[in-house]
Design a protein around this motif. Structure first.
Motif, PDB file in Angstrom:
ATOM      1  N   SER A 293      -4.472 -34.056 -58.089  1.00  0.00           N
ATOM      2  CA  SER A 293      -5.196 -35.284 -57.756  1.00  0.00           C
ATOM      3  C   SER A 293      -4.474 -36.498 -58.319  1.00  0.00           C
ATOM      4  CB  SER A 293      -6.622 -35.234 -58.316  1.00  0.00           C
ATOM      5  OG  SER A 293      -6.596 -35.303 -59.740  1.00  0.00           O
ATOM      6  N   SER A 294      -4.907 -37.645 -57.866  1.00  0.00           N
ATOM      7  CA  SER A 294      -4.417 -38.930 -58.373  1.00  0.00           C
ATOM      8  C   SER A 294      -5.599 -39.883 -58.453  1.00  0.00           C
ATOM      9  CB  SER A 294      -3.335 -39.498 -57.441  1.00  0.00           C
ATOM     10  OG  SER A 294      -2.219 -38.651 -57.382  1.00  0.00           O
ATOM     11  N   GLY A 295      -5.343 -41.053 -59.001  1.00  0.00           N
ATOM     12  CA  GLY A 295      -6.375 -42.084 -59.010  1.00  0.00           C
ATOM     13  C   GLY A 295      -7.550 -41.727 -59.889  1.00  0.00           C
ATOM     14  N   LEU A 296      -8.749 -41.880 -59.358  1.00  0.00           N
ATOM     15  CA  LEU A 296      -9.969 -41.728 -60.144  1.00  0.00           C
ATOM     16  C   LEU A 296     -10.472 -40.296 -60.206  1.00  0.00           C
ATOM     17  CD1 LEU A 296     -11.895 -44.884 -58.834  1.00  0.00           C
ATOM     18  CD2 LEU A 296     -10.508 -44.667 -60.916  1.00  0.00           C
ATOM     19  N   ILE A 297      -9.840 -39.387 -59.502  1.00  0.00           N
ATOM     20  CA  ILE A 297     -10.329 -38.014 -59.453  1.00  0.00           C
ATOM     21  C   ILE A 297      -9.779 -37.230 -60.640  1.00  0.00           C
ATOM     22  CG2 ILE A 297     -10.378 -35.889 -58.101  1.00  0.00           C
ATOM     23  CD1 ILE A 297     -10.071 -37.625 -55.603  1.00  0.00           C
ATOM     24  N   ASP A 298     -10.651 -36.584 -61.380  1.00  0.00           N
ATOM     25  CA  ASP A 298     -10.280 -35.824 -62.572  1.00  0.00           C
ATOM     26  C   ASP A 298     -10.109 -34.357 -62.178  1.00  0.00           C
ATOM     27  OD1 ASP A 298     -10.089 -34.464 -64.981  1.00  0.00           O
ATOM     28  OD2 ASP A 298     -11.527 -35.756 -66.006  1.00  0.00           O
ATOM     29  N   ALA A 299      -8.865 -33.933 -61.996  1.00  0.00           N
ATOM     30  CA  ALA A 299      -8.594 -32.569 -61.553  1.00  0.00           C
ATOM     31  C   ALA A 299      -9.036 -31.535 -62.590  1.00  0.00           C
ATOM     32  CB  ALA A 299      -7.110 -32.397 -61.248  1.00  0.00           C
ATOM     33  N   LYS A 300      -8.903 -31.868 -63.875  1.00  0.00           N
ATOM     34  CA  LYS A 300      -9.293 -30.929 -64.916  1.00  0.00           C
ATOM     35  C   LYS A 300     -10.787 -30.654 -64.870  1.00  0.00           C
ATOM     36  CE  LYS A 300      -9.119 -30.116 -69.907  1.00  0.00           C
ATOM     37  NZ  LYS A 300      -8.715 -30.640 -71.222  1.00  0.00           N
ATOM     38  N   GLN A 301     -11.560 -31.704 -64.767  1.00  0.00           N
ATOM     39  CA  GLN A 301     -13.014 -31.542 -64.696  1.00  0.00           C
ATOM     40  C   GLN A 301     -13.402 -30.757 -63.442  1.00  0.00           C
ATOM     41  OE1 GLN A 301     -15.150 -35.231 -64.539  1.00  0.00           O
ATOM     42  NE2 GLN A 301     -17.115 -34.304 -65.044  1.00  0.00           N
ATOM     43  N   LEU A 302     -12.700 -31.027 -62.349  1.00  0.00           N
ATOM     44  CA  LEU A 302     -12.981 -30.331 -61.106  1.00  0.00           C
ATOM     45  C   LEU A 302     -12.685 -28.840 -61.239  1.00  0.00           C
ATOM     46  CD1 LEU A 302     -13.923 -30.992 -58.201  1.00  0.00           C
ATOM     47  CD2 LEU A 302     -11.513 -31.192 -57.584  1.00  0.00           C
ATOM     48  N   MET A 303     -11.545 -28.496 -61.847  1.00  0.00           N
ATOM     49  CA  MET A 303     -11.186 -27.094 -62.035  1.00  0.00           C
ATOM     50  C   MET A 303     -12.182 -26.394 -62.944  1.00  0.00           C
ATOM     51  SD  MET A 303      -8.981 -24.559 -61.448  1.00  0.00           S
ATOM     52  CE  MET A 303      -7.262 -25.053 -61.143  1.00  0.00           C
ATOM     53  N   GLU A 304     -12.516 -27.013 -64.054  1.00  0.00           N
ATOM     54  CA  GLU A 304     -13.463 -26.389 -64.991  1.00  0.00           C
ATOM     55  C   GLU A 304     -14.819 -26.173 -64.343  1.00  0.00           C
ATOM     56  OE1 GLU A 304     -13.311 -29.050 -68.275  1.00  0.00           O
ATOM     57  OE2 GLU A 304     -11.511 -28.139 -69.164  1.00  0.00           O
ATOM     58  N   GLY A 305     -15.285 -27.164 -63.587  1.00  0.00           N
ATOM     59  CA  GLY A 305     -16.568 -27.035 -62.906  1.00  0.00           C
ATOM     60  C   GLY A 305     -16.540 -25.943 -61.848  1.00  0.00           C
ATOM     61  N   LEU A 306     -15.426 -25.881 -61.122  1.00  0.00           N
ATOM     62  CA  LEU A 306     -15.287 -24.850 -60.094  1.00  0.00           C
ATOM     63  C   LEU A 306     -15.347 -23.457 -60.711  1.00  0.00           C
ATOM     64  CD1 LEU A 306     -14.423 -23.754 -57.261  1.00  0.00           C
ATOM     65  CD2 LEU A 306     -12.050 -24.110 -58.005  1.00  0.00           C
ATOM     66  N   LEU A 307     -14.595 -23.236 -61.780  1.00  0.00           N
ATOM     67  CA  LEU A 307     -14.535 -21.909 -62.378  1.00  0.00           C
ATOM     68  C   LEU A 307     -15.840 -21.543 -63.082  1.00  0.00           C
ATOM     69  CD1 LEU A 307     -10.886 -21.755 -63.731  1.00  0.00           C
ATOM     70  CD2 LEU A 307     -11.804 -21.150 -61.493  1.00  0.00           C
ATOM     71  N   GLU A 308     -16.519 -22.514 -63.646  1.00  0.00           N
ATOM     72  CA  GLU A 308     -17.823 -22.244 -64.264  1.00  0.00           C
ATOM     73  C   GLU A 308     -18.808 -21.735 -63.216  1.00  0.00           C
ATOM     74  OE1 GLU A 308     -21.316 -24.590 -66.809  1.00  0.00           O
ATOM     75  OE2 GLU A 308     -19.398 -25.570 -66.399  1.00  0.00           O
ATOM     76  N   GLN A 309     -18.833 -22.404 -62.079  1.00  0.00           N
ATOM     77  CA  GLN A 309     -19.701 -21.969 -60.991  1.00  0.00           C
ATOM     78  C   GLN A 309     -19.288 -20.604 -60.473  1.00  0.00           C
ATOM     79  OE1 GLN A 309     -19.735 -24.979 -57.890  1.00  0.00           O
ATOM     80  NE2 GLN A 309     -21.931 -25.203 -58.102  1.00  0.00           N
ATOM     81  N   ALA A 310     -17.985 -20.402 -60.308  1.00  0.00           N
ATOM     82  CA  ALA A 310     -17.484 -19.145 -59.749  1.00  0.00           C
ATOM     83  C   ALA A 310     -17.813 -17.969 -60.662  1.00  0.00           C
ATOM     84  CB  ALA A 310     -15.976 -19.247 -59.531  1.00  0.00           C
ATOM     85  N   MET A 311     -17.756 -18.162 -61.974  1.00  0.00           N
ATOM     86  CA  MET A 311     -18.081 -17.081 -62.897  1.00  0.00           C
ATOM     87  C   MET A 311     -19.580 -16.802 -62.892  1.00  0.00           C
ATOM     88  SD  MET A 311     -15.380 -17.593 -66.052  1.00  0.00           S
ATOM     89  CE  MET A 311     -15.424 -15.873 -66.542  1.00  0.00           C
ATOM     90  N   GLU A 312     -20.372 -17.834 -62.749  1.00  0.00           N
ATOM     91  CA  GLU A 312     -21.818 -17.640 -62.651  1.00  0.00           C
ATOM     92  C   GLU A 312     -22.176 -16.809 -61.425  1.00  0.00           C
ATOM     93  OE1 GLU A 312     -23.548 -21.505 -62.653  1.00  0.00           O
ATOM     94  OE2 GLU A 312     -23.245 -21.839 -64.820  1.00  0.00           O
ATOM     95  N   GLU A 313     -21.395 -16.970 -60.354  1.00  0.00           N
ATOM     96  CA  GLU A 313     -21.657 -16.239 -59.108  1.00  0.00           C
ATOM     97  C   GLU A 313     -20.872 -14.932 -59.043  1.00  0.00           C
ATOM     98  OE1 GLU A 313     -21.170 -18.763 -55.706  1.00  0.00           O
ATOM     99  OE2 GLU A 313     -22.187 -20.450 -56.665  1.00  0.00           O
ATOM    100  N   SER A 314     -20.237 -14.541 -60.162  1.00  0.00           N
ATOM    101  CA  SER A 314     -19.484 -13.279 -60.284  1.00  0.00           C
ATOM    102  C   SER A 314     -18.299 -13.205 -59.333  1.00  0.00           C
ATOM    103  CB  SER A 314     -20.420 -12.081 -60.036  1.00  0.00           C
ATOM    104  OG  SER A 314     -21.459 -12.073 -60.990  1.00  0.00           O
ATOM    105  N   LEU A 315     -17.747 -14.365 -58.970  1.00  0.00           N
ATOM    106  CA  LEU A 315     -16.538 -14.380 -58.148  1.00  0.00           C
ATOM    107  C   LEU A 315     -15.278 -14.244 -58.996  1.00  0.00           C
ATOM    108  CD1 LEU A 315     -17.434 -17.275 -55.664  1.00  0.00           C
ATOM    109  CD2 LEU A 315     -17.487 -14.810 -55.223  1.00  0.00           C
TER     110      LEU A 315
END
Length: 479
Positions: A293-315
Motif C-alpha cells: 500500500s501507499s498513502g493513508l492505507i496502513d498495510a500492517k494493520q490490514l494484514m494483522e486484521g486479516l489474519l486475526e479474522q482468518a484464525m478466528e474462522e479456522s482458515l
C-alpha cells in the motif's frame, strides 16, 4: 564436411555484411545462447548476432534474408519452453538483444517509461524505484530475463492477480518486421481507440511475427509499505477460502498469494542449506501472502486484521509476519528456493497449468491421487499463484532413474496431466508460452478456425516464415 563448409561460408558472409563486432562466429562462444535455462537441452547456430540498436537489428534481418537464414530472437534466454533455442543449427542464427539495454525515457507525471528490449528486468525495476516508480512484473528469473523476452512471452509472475499479465503493462512497442522495416508503435497513451491494437499481435507471439526492440511500459507509484506473511493452512481448499476472504477484505491491495506444499521446505533447503525456516514444516499446506500500500492505507494493520479474522474462522493454523525486509526476503526465498531444489534433482516434468479458480483444489486433489497411484516412485509437487488459477504441478522422477527412465516417466505424467486439464476446461500453458516444448499439445488443442487465423497472420506478417520457425506451430514454418 560439405555442411560444415557451408556454415563457415555463411559466417564469413555475415561478418562481411554486418561487421565483426556484431557477429559471434566461434562455436564455443555460442554455448550460453544455445542452451536452455535449466541446461537440459543444447543446440547450435550458424552464428550469434548482437546488434546495438534498432537500426542494426533491421540490418541483421535484411542480411539474413539475403543469405536465406532464419532468425531466433533471444532476450535473457530464461524461458522454460525452448522458445528461444534454435532447432535447425545449419540454417538459423540467434539474434541476441542483450546489448540494447538503454532506458530511453522515464515520465514521472505520465507514469510511463520507454525501454529497450535488452533491459534486464531487475535492473529496470531498481532504476525506476530510485524515481519512486514501480514496474510490477516480478519473476524468479528477474535478475537475468529481459523486458523484450517478457513481452514476447507475455510473462506472468507472482503479481498477476493485482496487476495482470505483461500484456496489461504494455502501452506501446517498437518492432522490426520480417522484411527489415520498423513499426514504431511506442505510444504511451492510456486511451487510444484508433482501430486494431497492433501491439497485441506481437505480445505473446514469441518472436514469430516480429522482433521487439523497445517497449513503452505502464508504471505505478512505488508501494511505501509491504507486508509479507507465511501461513500454515489445512489444505488447498482452505487456502482458496482464505484467498476469497482476503480478496474481499483487502481488495486490490493483495499483490501476491502463493500456495506451497510441505515439500517446499525440503526442496528449498536442498538448494540453500542454511535457509532459515520460521514456521513449523509439518502443516498440510502453506500460503505466502503479500499486501502492499501507499498513502493513508496502513498495510500492517490490514494484514494483522486479516489474519486475526482468518484464525478466528479456522482458515489459518499458524503464521509469521515478516518484521523486516530481510525477513520478507527469507520468506520469499523458500518459494524461490523450491524451484532451485527441483532443478538440482535433474530432468523432471515442469507444468504450467491454469483451471477455473473455483475448481483448482478439486483438480489438484484428483490429479495428485492419479499420479500417486500410477507413478508412486515419483514426487508430484503442486504449487503456484492460486489467486489467478495458475498451478505448477511438477513431477520429479526418483534419484536413481536413468535418463531414458526419466523421459518415460515424464511422458507418462504429461499425458495424464494434460488429459485432466482438458477435462477441467483449463490451459496447459498459463504463463510460460508454447515455444518448441509445448507445440504438440498446442497442435492437438487448437480448433481449425483458430489455426486458420494464426496461419493467415503468419503469412501476412512473415510470408517467408523466417522468424523463429519451429516455435508454436511447426506445420506452418517450413519454406
Amino acid at each position: 564436411m560439405e555442411a560444415e563448409a557451408l556454415v563457415t561460408s555463411l559466417r564469413n558472409q555475415l561478418v562481411d555484411l554486418l561487421g565483426r563486432d556484431t557477429v559471434v562466429t566461434e562455436p564455443h562462444d555460442h554455448e550460453p545462447y544455445c542452451r536452455d535455462w535449466h541446461g537440459d537441452m543444447t543446440s547450435a547456430a550458424v552464428a550469434v548476432l548482437r546488434p546495438r540498436d534498432t537500426g542494426e537489428v533491421a540490418a541483421v534481418v535484411r542480411a539474413c534474408r539475403t543469405l536465406d537464414l532464419d532468425i531466433v530472437a533471444q532476450g535473457g534466454n530464461t524461458g522454460l519452453v525452448l522458445g528461444a533455442l534454435p532447432d535447425r543449427p545449419e540454417r538459423q542464427v540467434v539474434l541476441s538483444l542483450e546489448r540494447m539495454r538503454h532506458i530511453r525515457s522515464i515520465d514521472e507525471d505520465d507514469f510511463s517509461a520507454i525501454v529497450e528490449a535488452g533491459c534486464v528486468l531487475e535492473e529496470l525495476k531498481l532504476r525506476l524505484e530510485e524515481r519512486g516508480l514501480f514496474f510490477p512484473l516480478t519473476l524468479g528469473a528477474q535478475g537475468s530475463c529481459r523486458i523484450g523476452g517478457n513481452v514476447s512471452t507475455n510473462a506472468g509472475g507472482v503479481n498477476v492477480l493485482r496487476y495482470g499479465m505483461t500484456r496489461e503493462l504494455v502501452l506501446g512497442l517498437e518492432v522490426v518486421l520480417a522484411d527489415g522495416s520498423v513499426w514504431d508503435g511506442l505510444s504511451t497513451l492510456r486511451k487510444d481507440n484508433r482501430g486494431i491494437d497492433l501491439k497485441q499481435l506481437f505480445i505473446g507471439a514469441e518472436g514469430t511475427l516480429g522482433i521487439i526492440t523497445a517497449v513503452a511500459i505502464k508504471l505505478s507509484p512505488l508501494p511505501e509499505r509491504i507486508e509479507t506473511a507465511l501461513l500454515g493452512v489445512g489444505d488447498l481448499h482452505t487456502a482458496i477460502a482464505l484467498y476469497r476472504h482476503a480478496r474481499r477484505a483487502c481488495c486490490d491491495l493483495i499483490s501476491a498469494f502463493e500456495f506451497m506444499p510441505p515439500s517446499a521446505f525440503t526442496l528449498a533447503r536442498e538448494a540453500q542449506p542454511d535457509l532459515p525456516l520460521p514456521i513449523a514444516t509439518d502443516y498440510p499446506a502453506y500460503v505466502l501472502i503479500e499486501i502492499s500500500s501507499s498513502g493513508l492505507i496502513d498495510a500492517k494493520q490490514l494484514m494483522e486484521g486479516l489474519l486475526e479474522q482468518a484464525m478466528e474462522e479456522s482458515l489459518v493454523l499458524d503464521g509469521v509476519i515478516a518484521t523486516s525486509q530481510a525477513q520478507a526476503r527469507q520468506l520469499w526465498a523458500i518459494r524461490e528456493g523450491m524451484n532451485e531444489g527441483q532443478a538440482l534433482r535433474g530432468p523432471h516434468l515442469r507444468t504450467d497449468i491454469s483451471v477455473p479458480l473455483s475448481r483448482l483444489a478439486e483438480f489438484v486433489a484428483e490429479i495428485g491421487a492419479e499420479l500417486d497411484d500410477a507413478l508412486p516412485q515419483c514426487l508430484a509437487v503442486a504449487y503456484g499463484h492460486v489467486g489467478d488459477g495458475n498451478v505448477h504441478l511438477n513431477v520429479l522422477p526418483p534419484a536413481g532413474a536413468t535418463l531414458a527412465e526419466r523421459h518415460a516417466l515424464i511422458g507418462q505424467a504429461k499425458k495424464m496431466i494434460n488429459f485432466r486439464v482438458d477435462h477441467y476446461h483449463g490451459s496447459f500453458s498459463a504463463e510460460h508460452g508454447i515455444g518448441r516444448l509445448k507445440r504438440d499439445e498446442f497442435e492437438h488443442w487448437i480448433s481449425p478456425v483458430h489455426r486458420r487465423l494464426l496461419e493467415a497472420l503468419k503469412r501476412a506478417i512473415d510470408p517467408e516464415y523466417r522468424l523463429n520457425p519451429g516455435c508454436q506451430l511447426p506445420s506452418i514454418t517450413a519454406r
